[in-house]
Design an enzyme around this catalytic site. Sequence first.
Site, short mmCIF file in Angstrom:
data_model
loop_
_atom_site.label_atom_id
_atom_site.label_comp_id
_atom_site.label_asym_id
_atom_site.label_seq_id
_atom_site.Cartn_x
_atom_site.Cartn_y
_atom_site.Cartn_z
N LYS A 47 0.78 -1.50 0.01
CA LYS A 47 0.12 -0.48 -0.04
C LYS A 47 1.35 1.24 -0.32
CE LYS A 47 -3.94 2.07 2.93
NZ LYS A 47 -4.33 1.85 3.97
N SER A 78 -9.28 1.94 3.16
CA SER A 78 -8.22 2.62 2.58
C SER A 78 -7.75 1.70 0.87
CB SER A 78 -7.56 3.39 2.77
OG SER A 78 -6.74 2.54 3.56
N SER A 136 -10.19 -0.58 7.17
CA SER A 136 -9.16 -0.57 5.43
C SER A 136 -8.58 -2.04 5.33
CB SER A 136 -8.61 0.07 5.73
OG SER A 136 -8.73 2.22 5.57
#
Length: 539
Positions: A110, A191, A215
């Site tokens: 990420k 996210s 997330s």
Amino acid sequence: MKHSAVHFVVLVAVLAAMLPAGPTQAAETAPPEIAYASVAQLQQRMDAGTLDSRQLAQALLERIRRFDQSGPTLRAVIETNPEALDLAGALDAKRTKTRGPLYGIPVLLKDNIDTGDRMLTTAGSLALTDAPAPRDAGLVERLRKVGALILGKTNLSEWANFRSNHASSGWSGRGGQTKNPYVLDRNPCGSSAGSAAAVAAGLVTVAIGSETDGSIICPAAMNGIVGIKPTLGLVSRSGIVPISHSQDTAGPMARSVADAAALLSVIAGSDPRDPATAEADKHATDYTRFLDPNGLKGKRIGVVRQLAGAEPNADRVLEQSIALMKAQGAIIVDPVALPHLAELGKPELTVLLYDFKHDINAYLAGRHGLKVKTLADLIAFNQAHAAEEMSWFGQELFEQAEQKGPLSDKAYTEALAEAKRLSGPQGIDAALKAQHLDALLAPSWGPAFVTDPVLGDHIVSGDPTVGGASQPAAVAGYPSITVPAGFAHGLPVGIVLFGAKWSEPTLIAIAYGFERHAKAWQPPQFLDTVGGKPVPAAH
């Protein structure tokens, strides 16, 4: 961080034919048998000499080009590693029979996880594009040590979805809008949107996401994969763009429980750069030891009906999952009351606002070469670059956080104590103890909603099904795991299991036992809309 939560494989037998040795040909082939292979299956091929890490990396980079940068244009990968093929070649040259399970396996990170190389770490924001991070995050050091190949960075909800209440999950100023590979006009949730979509689409075997509240769990569920949110402090947060040291953690995302467990085994452990991990080495282990096909037998699992009942597809899949668990010998206690569930939102938001101002200022102080040094600088940057950064939604959470005082404020210390008490000892722990339970069960989320850049995510404050079941474990800092459990109109639906602090072994055993019998995973079809037509990959 899922901002709304605050408010509120199969691979066929090993190919008979050996892949051609040339990387160009391997890239052009990019067979789905590689794209959707497990870690163990890839290692079998590399051990047999029919595949090497460089060929694998080349094939996945080509798949990223055909599915992510063109064709369905998923926008799951924000940047690929320019050194990936050279690094893969070096790993091939050093490969031995006594290698670890992730040796030579590509991993996507990420884009809020630092890498001390030529790649940027931006949290999706144009404000952090001036210079790369000075060194690897703690978990990246662990990955490199065991020979994992860092293939690139994934797109995310900008600032991990902690900028606005009206954001569209999976959108960032740097990376654009990530799509759900099952149905392209549906949202991947956030996210860790890019990490989940990339794994689901076969762009990579495993990826790292991060969670403050939802997330990992939400994007994993909506993209039909496995996601593990570890106990707070099991995995180092050093070198990760923060929201809250009280709740943040990184975790594995994969298409199977086995692959997620293998990845967690590598990244778990103590790190002197993150004081929260002081006890991690006492608990970190080889989590693949708990991959028991009979992991459901005799387990006492409580159904939290407070986190269900609002979305019929999620409820249907939950009932099917409960029936399967009973058939495999689990003892289902239904319902189980989770105390104080409705009281978590207010203290959680207070904690996150205070933490974010403190933690982001500390993080930026260590990012040399950036023009922005403080949260106030970030707010000013967004205002100065509104056309690129604020064309769809604002930054009210940034502005609220900037108004907060130091962590010594009474409002903060009281909110933190309340949030931890109500979610942990008086919440999850109390529910487990009352019924002598091994884990708690709920729908992970409902099916993916339509992406809407105008109104943002279609998640209603206080709605537990579309808002998800991530909040109790996230606030407490306890582990949770989501597993694919079914489909609704071509969209994945998952279940989430959560439990006591350091209970990852138990949750993994239950999840693996469920997965082995549910067999719910299916590859995405890249449909243009629900009931629509597949969008082909580029040539």
